[in-house]
Design a protein around this motif. Structure first.
Motif, PDB file in Angstrom:
ATOM      1  N   TYR A 156       0.803  -1.218   0.000  1.00 23.94           N
ATOM      2  CA  TYR A 156       0.000   0.000   0.000  1.00 23.94           C
ATOM      3  C   TYR A 156       0.837   1.270   0.000  1.00 23.94           C
ATOM      4  CZ  TYR A 156      -4.049  -2.897   0.339  1.00 23.94           C
ATOM      5  OH  TYR A 156      -5.006  -3.829   0.043  1.00 23.94           O
ATOM      6  N   ARG A 157       1.998   1.201   0.603  1.00 24.70           N
ATOM      7  CA  ARG A 157       2.915   2.339   0.517  1.00 24.70           C
ATOM      8  C   ARG A 157       4.340   1.823   0.717  1.00 24.70           C
ATOM      9  NH1 ARG A 157       1.032   2.897   6.018  1.00 24.70           N
ATOM     10  NH2 ARG A 157       2.805   3.308   7.399  1.00 24.70           N
ATOM     11  N   PRO A 158       5.279   2.384  -0.033  1.00 25.08           N
ATOM     12  CA  PRO A 158       6.658   1.869   0.019  1.00 25.08           C
ATOM     13  C   PRO A 158       7.292   1.928   1.406  1.00 25.08           C
ATOM     14  CG  PRO A 158       6.355   3.250  -1.921  1.00 25.08           C
ATOM     15  CD  PRO A 158       5.111   3.400  -1.097  1.00 25.08           C
ATOM     16  N   SER A 232       5.097  -7.561  -4.509  1.00 27.07           N
ATOM     17  CA  SER A 232       6.138  -6.915  -5.315  1.00 27.07           C
ATOM     18  C   SER A 232       5.629  -5.650  -6.003  1.00 27.07           C
ATOM     19  CB  SER A 232       6.651  -7.905  -6.369  1.00 27.07           C
ATOM     20  OG  SER A 232       5.585  -8.310  -7.229  1.00 27.07           O
ATOM     21  N   ARG A 233       4.478  -5.133  -5.602  1.00 28.24           N
ATOM     22  CA  ARG A 233       3.811  -4.037  -6.317  1.00 28.24           C
ATOM     23  C   ARG A 233       4.732  -2.841  -6.571  1.00 28.24           C
ATOM     24  NH1 ARG A 233      -1.654  -2.810  -3.695  1.00 28.24           N
ATOM     25  NH2 ARG A 233      -2.232  -4.643  -4.907  1.00 28.24           N
ATOM     26  N   GLU A 307      -9.328   6.452 -10.967  1.00 29.66           N
ATOM     27  CA  GLU A 307      -7.891   6.208 -10.938  1.00 29.66           C
ATOM     28  C   GLU A 307      -7.405   5.648 -12.279  1.00 29.66           C
ATOM     29  OE1 GLU A 307      -5.863   7.158  -8.795  1.00 29.66           O
ATOM     30  OE2 GLU A 307      -6.960   7.450  -6.930  1.00 29.66           O
ATOM     31  N   LEU A 308      -8.205   4.784 -12.869  1.00 31.13           N
ATOM     32  CA  LEU A 308      -7.839   4.195 -14.158  1.00 31.13           C
ATOM     33  C   LEU A 308      -7.745   5.275 -15.242  1.00 31.13           C
ATOM     34  CD1 LEU A 308      -7.283   1.507 -15.618  1.00 31.13           C
ATOM     35  CD2 LEU A 308      -9.733   1.334 -16.050  1.00 31.13           C
ATOM     36  N   ASP A 314      -2.112  -0.936 -14.464  1.00 24.54           N
ATOM     37  CA  ASP A 314      -1.004  -1.450 -13.646  1.00 24.54           C
ATOM     38  C   ASP A 314      -0.240  -0.378 -12.886  1.00 24.54           C
ATOM     39  OD1 ASP A 314       0.115  -3.842 -12.689  1.00 24.54           O
ATOM     40  OD2 ASP A 314       1.935  -3.498 -13.854  1.00 24.54           O
ATOM     41  N   HIS A 315      -0.776   0.809 -12.743  1.00 27.20           N
ATOM     42  CA  HIS A 315      -0.200   1.791 -11.824  1.00 27.20           C
ATOM     43  C   HIS A 315      -0.594   1.366 -10.404  1.00 27.20           C
ATOM     44  CE1 HIS A 315       0.298   5.593  -9.656  1.00 27.20           C
ATOM     45  NE2 HIS A 315       1.121   5.957 -10.644  1.00 27.20           N
ATOM     46  N   PRO A 316       0.312   1.521  -9.405  1.00 32.58           N
ATOM     47  CA  PRO A 316      -0.041   1.088  -8.040  1.00 32.58           C
ATOM     48  C   PRO A 316      -1.353   1.672  -7.531  1.00 32.58           C
ATOM     49  CG  PRO A 316       2.306   1.522  -8.173  1.00 32.58           C
ATOM     50  CD  PRO A 316       1.725   1.932  -9.502  1.00 32.58           C
TER      51      PRO A 316
END
Length: 443
Positions: A156-158, A232-233, A307-308, A314-316
Protein backbone atom coordinates in the motif's frame (compact mmCIF):
# COMPACT_ATOMS: atom_id res chain seq x y z
CA UNK A 1 23.00 -35.41 25.28
CA UNK A 2 21.88 -33.77 22.04
CA UNK A 3 19.88 -36.05 19.77
CA UNK A 4 21.27 -36.58 16.26
CA UNK A 5 19.04 -35.11 13.56
CA UNK A 6 17.64 -37.33 10.84
CA UNK A 7 16.46 -35.95 7.51
CA UNK A 8 14.47 -37.33 4.62
CA UNK A 9 13.63 -34.96 1.77
CA UNK A 10 11.94 -35.25 -1.61
CA UNK A 11 10.70 -33.00 -4.40
CA UNK A 12 7.91 -34.04 -6.73
CA UNK A 13 6.20 -32.32 -9.66
CA UNK A 14 2.48 -31.79 -9.16
CA UNK A 15 1.66 -29.71 -12.26
CA UNK A 16 -1.80 -30.47 -13.71
CA UNK A 17 -2.52 -30.63 -17.40
CA UNK A 18 -4.04 -27.68 -19.27
CA UNK A 19 -7.72 -26.81 -19.35
CA UNK A 20 -8.34 -26.11 -15.66
CA UNK A 21 -9.17 -22.73 -14.04
CA UNK A 22 -6.36 -20.90 -12.24
CA UNK A 23 -6.99 -19.45 -8.79
CA UNK A 24 -6.13 -16.14 -7.20
CA UNK A 25 -7.57 -13.32 -9.30
CA UNK A 26 -11.17 -12.18 -9.66
CA UNK A 27 -10.19 -10.40 -12.88
CA UNK A 28 -8.83 -13.54 -14.58
CA UNK A 29 -10.78 -15.11 -17.43
CA UNK A 30 -10.05 -18.41 -19.14
CA UNK A 31 -8.34 -21.65 -18.17
CA UNK A 32 -4.72 -22.80 -18.11
CA UNK A 33 -3.26 -23.11 -21.58
CA UNK A 34 -0.12 -24.94 -20.51
CA UNK A 35 2.90 -24.87 -18.19
CA UNK A 36 5.60 -22.25 -17.98
CA UNK A 37 7.38 -23.78 -14.97
CA UNK A 38 6.39 -26.79 -12.92
CA UNK A 39 4.46 -26.65 -9.68
CA UNK A 40 6.16 -28.76 -7.02
CA UNK A 41 5.67 -30.28 -3.60
CA UNK A 42 8.70 -30.33 -1.32
CA UNK A 43 8.71 -32.75 1.61
CA UNK A 44 11.10 -32.17 4.52
CA UNK A 45 10.97 -34.74 7.34
CA UNK A 46 13.17 -33.72 10.25
CA UNK A 47 13.31 -36.06 13.22
CA UNK A 48 15.58 -38.02 15.54
CA UNK A 49 16.03 -41.76 15.98
CA UNK A 50 13.63 -41.89 18.92
CA UNK A 51 11.15 -39.15 17.96
CA UNK A 52 9.07 -38.75 14.77
CA UNK A 53 9.67 -35.00 14.62
CA UNK A 54 7.88 -32.95 11.97
CA UNK A 55 7.20 -33.39 8.27
CA UNK A 56 6.62 -30.24 6.21
CA UNK A 57 4.72 -30.60 2.93
CA UNK A 58 5.32 -27.33 1.06
CA UNK A 59 3.16 -26.90 -2.03
CA UNK A 60 3.18 -24.50 -4.96
CA UNK A 61 -0.51 -23.75 -4.42
CA UNK A 62 -2.76 -20.77 -3.84
CA UNK A 63 -3.87 -22.22 -0.51
CA UNK A 64 -4.62 -25.43 1.35
CA UNK A 65 -8.08 -25.60 2.86
CA UNK A 66 -9.07 -27.94 5.69
CA UNK A 67 -10.16 -30.69 3.28
CA UNK A 68 -6.92 -30.71 1.29
CA UNK A 69 -4.90 -30.51 4.50
CA UNK A 70 -6.63 -33.58 5.92
CA UNK A 71 -6.27 -35.53 2.67
CA UNK A 72 -2.54 -34.89 2.38
CA UNK A 73 -1.67 -35.14 6.07
CA UNK A 74 -3.44 -38.49 6.44
CA UNK A 75 -1.89 -39.92 3.26
CA UNK A 76 1.64 -38.70 3.98
CA UNK A 77 1.51 -39.80 7.61
CA UNK A 78 0.36 -43.29 6.64
CA UNK A 79 3.08 -43.56 4.00
CA UNK A 80 5.82 -42.60 6.43
CA UNK A 81 4.44 -44.29 9.55
CA UNK A 82 3.91 -41.26 11.78
CA UNK A 83 0.84 -39.55 13.21
CA UNK A 84 -0.98 -37.04 10.96
CA UNK A 85 -0.55 -34.41 13.68
CA UNK A 86 3.17 -34.48 12.81
CA UNK A 87 2.50 -33.30 9.23
CA UNK A 88 2.28 -29.60 8.35
CA UNK A 89 0.76 -28.75 4.96
CA UNK A 90 1.81 -25.32 3.67
CA UNK A 91 1.03 -23.30 0.53
CA UNK A 92 3.31 -20.83 -1.24
CA UNK A 93 0.27 -18.76 -2.31
CA UNK A 94 1.18 -18.62 -5.98
CA UNK A 95 -1.64 -17.07 -8.02
CA UNK A 96 -0.78 -19.24 -11.02
CA UNK A 97 -1.85 -22.60 -9.64
CA UNK A 98 -5.15 -24.49 -9.95
CA UNK A 99 -8.36 -23.33 -8.35
CA UNK A 100 -9.59 -26.93 -8.24
CA UNK A 101 -7.26 -28.11 -5.49
CA UNK A 102 -9.40 -26.21 -2.97
CA UNK A 103 -12.44 -24.74 -4.67
CA UNK A 104 -13.92 -21.49 -3.22
CA UNK A 105 -11.81 -20.04 -0.41
CA UNK A 106 -14.23 -17.28 0.59
CA UNK A 107 -18.05 -16.98 0.80
CA UNK A 108 -17.89 -14.13 -1.73
CA UNK A 109 -15.76 -15.97 -4.27
CA UNK A 110 -16.68 -18.41 -7.03
CA UNK A 111 -14.83 -21.67 -7.43
CA UNK A 112 -15.24 -25.42 -7.45
CA UNK A 113 -13.13 -28.23 -6.06
CA UNK A 114 -12.03 -30.75 -8.69
CA UNK A 115 -11.80 -34.19 -7.02
CA UNK A 116 -9.82 -35.55 -9.97
CA UNK A 117 -7.17 -32.84 -9.63
CA UNK A 118 -6.98 -33.36 -5.88
CA UNK A 119 -6.68 -37.12 -6.26
CA UNK A 120 -3.90 -36.94 -8.84
CA UNK A 121 -1.92 -34.42 -6.81
CA UNK A 122 -2.36 -36.41 -3.59
CA UNK A 123 -1.17 -39.55 -5.37
CA UNK A 124 2.05 -37.83 -6.44
CA UNK A 125 2.69 -36.40 -2.98
CA UNK A 126 2.01 -39.78 -1.38
CA UNK A 127 4.44 -41.41 -3.81
CA UNK A 128 7.14 -38.98 -2.69
CA UNK A 129 6.31 -39.70 0.96
CA UNK A 130 6.70 -43.44 0.36
CA UNK A 131 10.31 -42.79 -0.72
CA UNK A 132 11.21 -40.88 2.43
CA UNK A 133 12.10 -43.75 4.75
CA UNK A 134 14.58 -45.17 2.26
CA UNK A 135 16.52 -41.88 2.09
CA UNK A 136 16.49 -41.01 5.81
CA UNK A 137 19.99 -40.00 6.95
CA UNK A 138 21.91 -38.14 9.63
CA UNK A 139 22.39 -34.44 9.07
CA UNK A 140 23.81 -31.38 10.75
CA UNK A 141 21.77 -28.20 10.91
CA UNK A 142 22.90 -24.61 10.62
CA UNK A 143 20.67 -21.58 10.98
CA UNK A 144 21.04 -18.49 8.82
CA UNK A 145 19.14 -15.23 8.61
CA UNK A 146 19.37 -12.30 6.24
CA UNK A 147 17.35 -9.52 4.68
CA UNK A 148 16.39 -8.21 1.25
CA UNK A 149 14.10 -5.43 0.05
CA UNK A 150 14.41 -6.42 -3.62
CA UNK A 151 11.64 -9.05 -3.68
CA UNK A 152 8.70 -7.48 -1.89
CA UNK A 153 7.42 -4.71 0.34
CA UNK A 154 4.28 -3.23 1.79
CA UNK A 155 1.77 -3.19 -1.06
CA UNK A 156 0.00 0.00 0.00
CA UNK A 157 2.91 2.34 0.52
CA UNK A 158 6.66 1.87 0.02
CA UNK A 159 7.44 3.00 3.59
CA UNK A 160 4.74 0.81 5.16
CA UNK A 161 5.41 -2.11 7.52
CA UNK A 162 7.15 -5.08 5.94
CA UNK A 163 9.33 -7.85 7.29
CA UNK A 164 12.32 -7.87 4.93
CA UNK A 165 13.99 -10.80 6.68
CA UNK A 166 14.40 -14.37 5.50
CA UNK A 167 15.29 -17.44 7.53
CA UNK A 168 17.13 -20.49 6.24
CA UNK A 169 17.64 -23.87 7.88
CA UNK A 170 20.59 -25.48 6.09
CA UNK A 171 20.89 -29.25 6.40
CA UNK A 172 24.12 -31.04 5.49
CA UNK A 173 25.20 -34.64 5.67
CA UNK A 174 28.02 -35.77 7.95
CA UNK A 175 30.43 -35.56 5.01
CA UNK A 176 29.51 -31.90 4.49
CA UNK A 177 27.53 -32.38 1.29
CA UNK A 178 24.25 -30.41 0.97
CA UNK A 179 21.03 -32.25 1.74
CA UNK A 180 18.24 -29.65 1.93
CA UNK A 181 17.16 -26.11 2.70
CA UNK A 182 14.02 -24.90 4.47
CA UNK A 183 13.62 -21.18 3.81
CA UNK A 184 10.96 -18.53 4.26
CA UNK A 185 10.17 -14.99 3.14
CA UNK A 186 7.02 -12.86 3.24
CA UNK A 187 5.60 -11.52 -0.02
CA UNK A 188 2.70 -12.40 -2.31
CA UNK A 189 3.84 -14.45 -5.35
CA UNK A 190 1.91 -12.17 -7.68
CA UNK A 191 4.48 -10.94 -10.16
CA UNK A 192 2.36 -12.68 -12.77
CA UNK A 193 -1.02 -10.99 -13.08
CA UNK A 194 -4.51 -12.10 -14.10
CA UNK A 195 -3.56 -12.16 -17.80
CA UNK A 196 -1.20 -15.08 -17.17
CA UNK A 197 -2.81 -18.40 -18.18
CA UNK A 198 0.12 -20.77 -17.69
CA UNK A 199 0.96 -22.77 -14.58
CA UNK A 200 3.80 -21.16 -12.63
CA UNK A 201 5.22 -21.18 -9.11
CA UNK A 202 6.01 -17.45 -9.59
CA UNK A 203 9.09 -16.13 -7.75
CA UNK A 204 9.32 -18.90 -5.07
CA UNK A 205 9.85 -21.42 -7.87
CA UNK A 206 12.43 -19.17 -9.53
CA UNK A 207 14.22 -18.86 -6.18
CA UNK A 208 14.43 -22.64 -5.81
CA UNK A 209 15.74 -23.11 -9.34
CA UNK A 210 18.40 -20.44 -8.87
CA UNK A 211 19.40 -21.89 -5.50
CA UNK A 212 19.99 -25.26 -7.18
CA UNK A 213 22.45 -23.51 -9.49
CA UNK A 214 24.14 -21.40 -6.82
CA UNK A 215 24.46 -23.82 -3.90
CA UNK A 216 23.53 -27.23 -5.30
CA UNK A 217 20.74 -28.06 -2.85
CA UNK A 218 18.80 -31.11 -4.03
CA UNK A 219 15.66 -30.10 -2.06
CA UNK A 220 14.74 -26.51 -1.22
CA UNK A 221 11.37 -26.10 0.49
CA UNK A 222 9.74 -22.67 0.70
CA UNK A 223 7.47 -21.45 3.51
CA UNK A 224 5.41 -18.27 2.98
CA UNK A 225 5.57 -15.72 5.79
CA UNK A 226 3.24 -12.99 7.05
CA UNK A 227 2.46 -11.75 3.54
CA UNK A 228 -1.09 -10.40 3.94
CA UNK A 229 -0.12 -6.84 2.95
CA UNK A 230 3.18 -7.65 1.19
CA UNK A 231 3.82 -8.00 -2.52
CA UNK A 232 6.14 -6.91 -5.31
CA UNK A 233 3.81 -4.04 -6.32
CA UNK A 234 6.39 -1.27 -5.73
CA UNK A 235 9.56 -3.21 -6.61
CA UNK A 236 8.70 -5.09 -9.80
CA UNK A 237 9.42 -3.64 -13.23
CA UNK A 238 6.99 -5.82 -15.14
CA UNK A 239 4.47 -8.65 -14.77
CA UNK A 240 6.14 -11.29 -16.89
CA UNK A 241 8.28 -14.38 -16.48
CA UNK A 242 11.49 -12.42 -16.93
CA UNK A 243 10.60 -10.34 -13.87
CA UNK A 244 9.73 -13.55 -11.99
CA UNK A 245 13.27 -14.79 -12.69
CA UNK A 246 14.72 -11.45 -11.62
CA UNK A 247 12.96 -11.32 -8.25
CA UNK A 248 13.50 -15.01 -7.56
CA UNK A 249 17.14 -14.54 -8.43
CA UNK A 250 17.45 -11.64 -5.98
CA UNK A 251 16.26 -13.80 -3.08
CA UNK A 252 18.36 -16.80 -4.13
CA UNK A 253 21.49 -14.64 -4.41
CA UNK A 254 20.83 -13.12 -0.98
CA UNK A 255 20.39 -16.58 0.54
CA UNK A 256 23.51 -17.95 -1.16
CA UNK A 257 25.55 -14.97 0.04
CA UNK A 258 24.29 -15.48 3.60
CA UNK A 259 25.20 -19.18 3.48
CA UNK A 260 28.69 -18.39 2.19
CA UNK A 261 29.31 -15.79 4.89
CA UNK A 262 28.27 -18.06 7.75
CA UNK A 263 30.73 -19.05 10.42
CA UNK A 264 30.69 -22.03 12.76
CA UNK A 265 27.53 -24.11 13.15
CA UNK A 266 25.07 -22.59 15.61
CA UNK A 267 24.69 -24.67 18.79
CA UNK A 268 20.97 -23.83 18.79
CA UNK A 269 20.31 -25.79 15.58
CA UNK A 270 20.29 -29.19 17.29
CA UNK A 271 17.65 -31.81 18.03
CA UNK A 272 15.17 -32.87 19.09
CA UNK A 273 12.46 -31.31 16.92
CA UNK A 274 9.51 -30.32 19.10
CA UNK A 275 5.92 -29.62 18.12
CA UNK A 276 2.97 -28.07 19.94
CA UNK A 277 -0.50 -27.77 18.42
CA UNK A 278 -3.33 -25.62 19.73
CA UNK A 279 -6.73 -24.42 18.57
CA UNK A 280 -8.02 -20.88 18.95
CA UNK A 281 -11.77 -20.23 18.65
CA UNK A 282 -12.14 -16.90 16.88
CA UNK A 283 -15.58 -15.28 16.36
CA UNK A 284 -16.63 -14.45 12.81
CA UNK A 285 -17.49 -10.84 11.93
CA UNK A 286 -20.91 -9.32 11.49
CA UNK A 287 -21.50 -8.75 7.76
CA UNK A 288 -23.18 -5.48 6.66
CA UNK A 289 -26.57 -5.65 5.01
CA UNK A 290 -26.75 -6.37 1.31
CA UNK A 291 -27.97 -2.82 0.67
CA UNK A 292 -25.01 -1.27 2.49
CA UNK A 293 -22.54 -3.68 0.87
CA UNK A 294 -23.80 -2.85 -2.63
CA UNK A 295 -23.49 0.87 -1.87
CA UNK A 296 -19.87 0.33 -0.81
CA UNK A 297 -19.20 -1.67 -3.97
CA UNK A 298 -20.61 1.02 -6.25
CA UNK A 299 -18.58 3.77 -4.57
CA UNK A 300 -15.40 1.68 -4.81
CA UNK A 301 -16.03 0.95 -8.49
CA UNK A 302 -16.40 4.66 -9.24
CA UNK A 303 -13.12 5.40 -7.46
CA UNK A 304 -11.37 2.64 -9.42
CA UNK A 305 -12.58 4.05 -12.73
CA UNK A 306 -11.36 7.54 -11.75
CA UNK A 307 -7.89 6.21 -10.94
CA UNK A 308 -7.84 4.20 -14.16
CA UNK A 309 -8.66 7.28 -16.21
CA UNK A 310 -5.89 9.22 -14.47
CA UNK A 311 -3.07 6.67 -14.50
CA UNK A 312 -3.73 3.80 -16.92
CA UNK A 313 -3.31 0.07 -16.31
CA UNK A 314 -1.00 -1.45 -13.65
CA UNK A 315 -0.20 1.79 -11.82
CA UNK A 316 -0.04 1.09 -8.04
CA UNK A 317 -2.86 3.55 -7.35
CA UNK A 318 -5.06 1.80 -9.92
CA UNK A 319 -4.29 -1.64 -8.50
CA UNK A 320 -5.08 -0.44 -4.96
CA UNK A 321 -8.41 1.05 -6.10
CA UNK A 322 -9.22 -2.08 -8.09
CA UNK A 323 -8.57 -4.39 -5.15
CA UNK A 324 -10.69 -2.17 -2.89
CA UNK A 325 -13.53 -2.56 -5.39
CA UNK A 326 -12.94 -6.32 -5.52
CA UNK A 327 -13.04 -6.43 -1.72
CA UNK A 328 -16.36 -4.60 -1.66
CA UNK A 329 -17.70 -6.92 -4.36
CA UNK A 330 -16.70 -9.95 -2.26
CA UNK A 331 -18.32 -8.38 0.80
CA UNK A 332 -21.53 -7.91 -1.19
CA UNK A 333 -21.29 -11.51 -2.35
CA UNK A 334 -20.91 -12.64 1.25
CA UNK A 335 -23.91 -10.53 2.31
CA UNK A 336 -25.99 -12.11 -0.47
CA UNK A 337 -25.08 -15.66 0.53
CA UNK A 338 -24.80 -17.37 3.89
CA UNK A 339 -21.84 -15.82 5.71
CA UNK A 340 -20.24 -17.96 8.42
CA UNK A 341 -21.49 -17.54 11.96
CA UNK A 342 -20.23 -18.54 15.37
CA UNK A 343 -16.51 -19.20 15.72
CA UNK A 344 -13.76 -20.50 13.47
CA UNK A 345 -11.39 -23.16 14.76
CA UNK A 346 -7.92 -21.73 14.10
CA UNK A 347 -5.02 -24.22 14.18
CA UNK A 348 -1.83 -22.66 15.57
CA UNK A 349 1.32 -24.77 15.56
CA UNK A 350 4.76 -24.17 17.04
CA UNK A 351 7.73 -26.18 15.78
CA UNK A 352 11.13 -25.70 17.40
CA UNK A 353 14.68 -26.86 16.89
CA UNK A 354 16.73 -25.57 19.79
CA UNK A 355 16.37 -21.77 19.80
CA UNK A 356 14.69 -21.69 16.38
CA UNK A 357 10.88 -21.59 16.25
CA UNK A 358 8.42 -21.67 13.35
CA UNK A 359 4.95 -20.35 14.26
CA UNK A 360 2.34 -21.57 11.76
CA UNK A 361 -1.19 -20.21 11.21
CA UNK A 362 -3.76 -20.56 8.38
CA UNK A 363 -3.98 -16.78 7.88
CA UNK A 364 -2.69 -14.18 5.49
CA UNK A 365 -1.27 -12.14 8.36
CA UNK A 366 -0.36 -8.48 7.97
CA UNK A 367 3.34 -7.76 8.40
CA UNK A 368 2.89 -5.72 11.58
CA UNK A 369 1.26 -8.72 13.27
CA UNK A 370 4.07 -11.07 12.27
CA UNK A 371 6.64 -8.55 13.54
CA UNK A 372 4.81 -8.28 16.87
CA UNK A 373 4.93 -12.05 17.26
CA UNK A 374 8.63 -12.17 16.40
CA UNK A 375 9.48 -9.36 18.83
CA UNK A 376 7.51 -10.93 21.69
CA UNK A 377 8.76 -14.48 21.21
CA UNK A 378 11.15 -15.95 23.82
CA UNK A 379 13.04 -17.82 21.10
CA UNK A 380 16.25 -16.38 19.70
CA UNK A 381 14.97 -16.91 16.17
CA UNK A 382 11.23 -16.96 15.35
CA UNK A 383 9.73 -17.29 11.89
CA UNK A 384 6.03 -16.55 11.38
CA UNK A 385 4.52 -18.72 8.65
CA UNK A 386 1.04 -18.40 7.13
CA UNK A 387 -1.11 -20.47 4.74
CA UNK A 388 -0.69 -23.64 6.83
CA UNK A 389 -3.14 -26.46 7.67
CA UNK A 390 -6.15 -24.63 6.29
CA UNK A 391 -7.04 -21.22 4.95
CA UNK A 392 -8.94 -18.54 6.85
CA UNK A 393 -8.10 -15.56 4.67
CA UNK A 394 -6.75 -12.16 5.58
CA UNK A 395 -6.17 -10.89 9.09
CA UNK A 396 -5.55 -7.13 8.79
CA UNK A 397 -4.09 -4.92 11.50
CA UNK A 398 -5.84 -1.90 13.05
CA UNK A 399 -4.42 0.49 10.44
CA UNK A 400 -5.76 -1.68 7.62
CA UNK A 401 -9.25 -1.47 9.10
CA UNK A 402 -8.99 2.30 9.57
CA UNK A 403 -7.83 2.80 5.97
CA UNK A 404 -10.66 0.68 4.52
CA UNK A 405 -8.39 -1.34 2.25
CA UNK A 406 -9.28 -4.50 0.32
CA UNK A 407 -8.34 -6.90 3.12
CA UNK A 408 -10.54 -5.09 5.66
CA UNK A 409 -13.59 -5.79 3.48
CA UNK A 410 -12.89 -9.44 2.73
CA UNK A 411 -11.71 -10.57 6.16
CA UNK A 412 -14.00 -13.02 7.91
CA UNK A 413 -13.11 -11.66 11.34
CA UNK A 414 -13.67 -8.65 13.56
CA UNK A 415 -11.02 -5.92 13.92
CA UNK A 416 -10.06 -7.10 17.41
CA UNK A 417 -9.28 -10.60 16.09
CA UNK A 418 -5.72 -9.62 15.19
CA UNK A 419 -4.82 -8.78 18.80
CA UNK A 420 -6.48 -11.97 20.03
CA UNK A 421 -4.45 -14.09 17.62
CA UNK A 422 -1.16 -12.36 18.40
CA UNK A 423 -1.64 -12.90 22.13
CA UNK A 424 -2.55 -16.55 21.58
CA UNK A 425 0.54 -17.09 19.43
CA UNK A 426 2.79 -15.48 22.04
CA UNK A 427 1.22 -17.56 24.79
CA UNK A 428 1.90 -20.74 22.80
CA UNK A 429 5.49 -19.71 22.07
CA UNK A 430 6.16 -18.96 25.75
CA UNK A 431 4.66 -22.24 26.90
CA UNK A 432 6.55 -24.18 24.22
CA UNK A 433 9.84 -22.49 25.13
CA UNK A 434 9.35 -23.14 28.85
CA UNK A 435 8.56 -26.79 28.16
CA UNK A 436 11.70 -27.14 26.04
CA UNK A 437 13.94 -25.50 28.64
CA UNK A 438 12.43 -27.57 31.45
CA UNK A 439 12.86 -30.79 29.47
CA UNK A 440 16.50 -30.01 28.67
CA UNK A 441 17.28 -29.27 32.32
CA UNK A 442 15.76 -32.57 33.38
CA UNK A 443 17.70 -34.37 30.64
Amino acid sequence: MTAALMLAAQDVRITPGPGHPLGGYLARHGVATGTHDDLEASLIWLSTEDDPGVLWVALDALAVDAGLTSTLADAVAAAVGIGPERVLVCASHTHSGPEGWTGPLHPGLPGQRDPGLVGRMAEKVTGAALRLRACRERVRARWHAGSTEAVGGNRYRPDGPHDTSFGVLELRRDDGSPAALLFDYASHPTVLGPDNLTWSADWPGATRRELATLVGQPVAAFLQGAAGDASSRFVRRGRNHEEVRTLGGHLATSIARTLAEAGAPSPSATGPVRLTRSTLHLPYRDVPSLEDSVELREAAEAEWQRELASHGEDHPAVRIAQTRYEGCAMLAGMAASNPPTGCAEVPVTVVSLGEIAWLHTPFELFASLGLRIRRGSPFRHTRVIGYTDGYLGYLPDAEGHREGIYESYVTLFRPEAADVLVEHCLKQLRAHHLSRVTSERRG
